[in-house]
Scaffold this motif. Structure first.
Motif, PDB file in Angstrom:
ATOM      1  N   GLY A  27       0.795  -1.220   0.000  1.00 53.28           N
ATOM      2  CA  GLY A  27       0.000   0.000   0.000  1.00 53.28           C
ATOM      3  C   GLY A  27       0.826   1.267   0.000  1.00 53.28           C
ATOM      4  N   PRO A  71      -4.370   8.314  -6.807  1.00 51.81           N
ATOM      5  CA  PRO A  71      -4.963   7.918  -5.532  1.00 51.81           C
ATOM      6  C   PRO A  71      -6.135   6.953  -5.662  1.00 51.81           C
ATOM      7  CG  PRO A  71      -4.987  10.315  -5.804  1.00 51.81           C
ATOM      8  CD  PRO A  71      -4.382   9.735  -7.022  1.00 51.81           C
ATOM      9  N   ASP A  72      -6.935   7.104  -6.716  1.00 51.65           N
ATOM     10  CA  ASP A  72      -8.073   6.192  -6.896  1.00 51.65           C
ATOM     11  C   ASP A  72      -7.595   4.769  -7.135  1.00 51.65           C
ATOM     12  OD1 ASP A  72      -9.935   8.195  -6.507  1.00 51.65           O
ATOM     13  OD2 ASP A  72     -10.138   8.630  -8.650  1.00 51.65           O
ATOM     14  N   ARG A  74      -4.804   3.458  -6.070  1.00 52.50           N
ATOM     15  CA  ARG A  74      -4.278   2.958  -4.791  1.00 52.50           C
ATOM     16  C   ARG A  74      -5.421   2.484  -3.908  1.00 52.50           C
ATOM     17  NH1 ARG A  74      -2.650   5.534   0.394  1.00 52.50           N
ATOM     18  NH2 ARG A  74      -1.018   4.222   1.256  1.00 52.50           N
ATOM     19  N   TYR A  75      -6.455   3.288  -3.788  1.00 50.95           N
ATOM     20  CA  TYR A  75      -7.614   2.962  -2.959  1.00 50.95           C
ATOM     21  C   TYR A  75      -8.279   1.668  -3.442  1.00 50.95           C
ATOM     22  CZ  TYR A  75     -12.070   3.658  -0.532  1.00 50.95           C
ATOM     23  OH  TYR A  75     -13.182   3.502   0.245  1.00 50.95           O
ATOM     24  N   LEU A  78      -6.065  -1.482  -2.826  1.00 52.52           N
ATOM     25  CA  LEU A  78      -6.085  -1.877  -1.422  1.00 52.52           C
ATOM     26  C   LEU A  78      -7.403  -2.557  -1.062  1.00 52.52           C
ATOM     27  CD1 LEU A  78      -4.383   1.239   0.210  1.00 52.52           C
ATOM     28  CD2 LEU A  78      -3.370  -1.007  -0.211  1.00 52.52           C
ATOM     29  N   GLN A  79      -8.519  -2.048  -1.600  1.00 44.28           N
ATOM     30  CA  GLN A  79      -9.821  -2.671  -1.344  1.00 44.28           C
ATOM     31  C   GLN A  79      -9.926  -4.058  -1.970  1.00 44.28           C
ATOM     32  OE1 GLN A  79     -12.945  -0.103  -2.714  1.00 44.28           O
ATOM     33  NE2 GLN A  79     -13.440   0.525  -0.639  1.00 44.28           N
ATOM     34  N   LEU A  84      -8.057  -2.930   2.799  1.00 41.83           N
ATOM     35  CA  LEU A  84      -8.802  -1.742   3.182  1.00 41.83           C
ATOM     36  C   LEU A  84     -10.291  -2.095   3.122  1.00 41.83           C
ATOM     37  CD1 LEU A  84      -8.518   1.318   3.833  1.00 41.83           C
ATOM     38  CD2 LEU A  84      -8.781   1.734   1.390  1.00 41.83           C
TER      39      LEU A  84
END
Length: 87
Positions: A27, A71-72, A74-75, A78-79, A84
């Protein structure tokens, strides 16, 4: 530490072996400050796997990262991998 750099399509771009005290966690992002033959200057790489290789009598960190779309990306990464909670 061994680092594998992958493209956004997860094609292996380059493998690099370096001495470093810090091992990045899944992450975290690695920013490439200088252009290299395998990545552009200021490319952001997202760490998606950290494992260890047993060599001789020691463990060598093995890090895999891929080019991030921001950033999207990465998010979502992780999900999708359960690191996340969906929000």
């Amino acid at each position: 530490m061994i680092i594998d750099f992958y493209s956004k399509n997860l094609s292996l771009l380059h493998t690099l072996e370096i001495n470093a005290k810090h091992v990045p966690r899944v992450g975290e992002q690695i920013v490439i400050e200088e252009a290299a033959g395998y990545v552009k200057k200021n490319e952001t790489m997202l760490v998606h796997d950290v494992s260890y290789l047993f060599r001789g009598d020691s463990l060598v960190p093995y890090v895999q990262c891929h080019a991030s779309s921001g950033p999207d990306n990465r998010y979502l990464t992780l999900q999708e991998n359960g690191w996340l909670e969906p929000g």
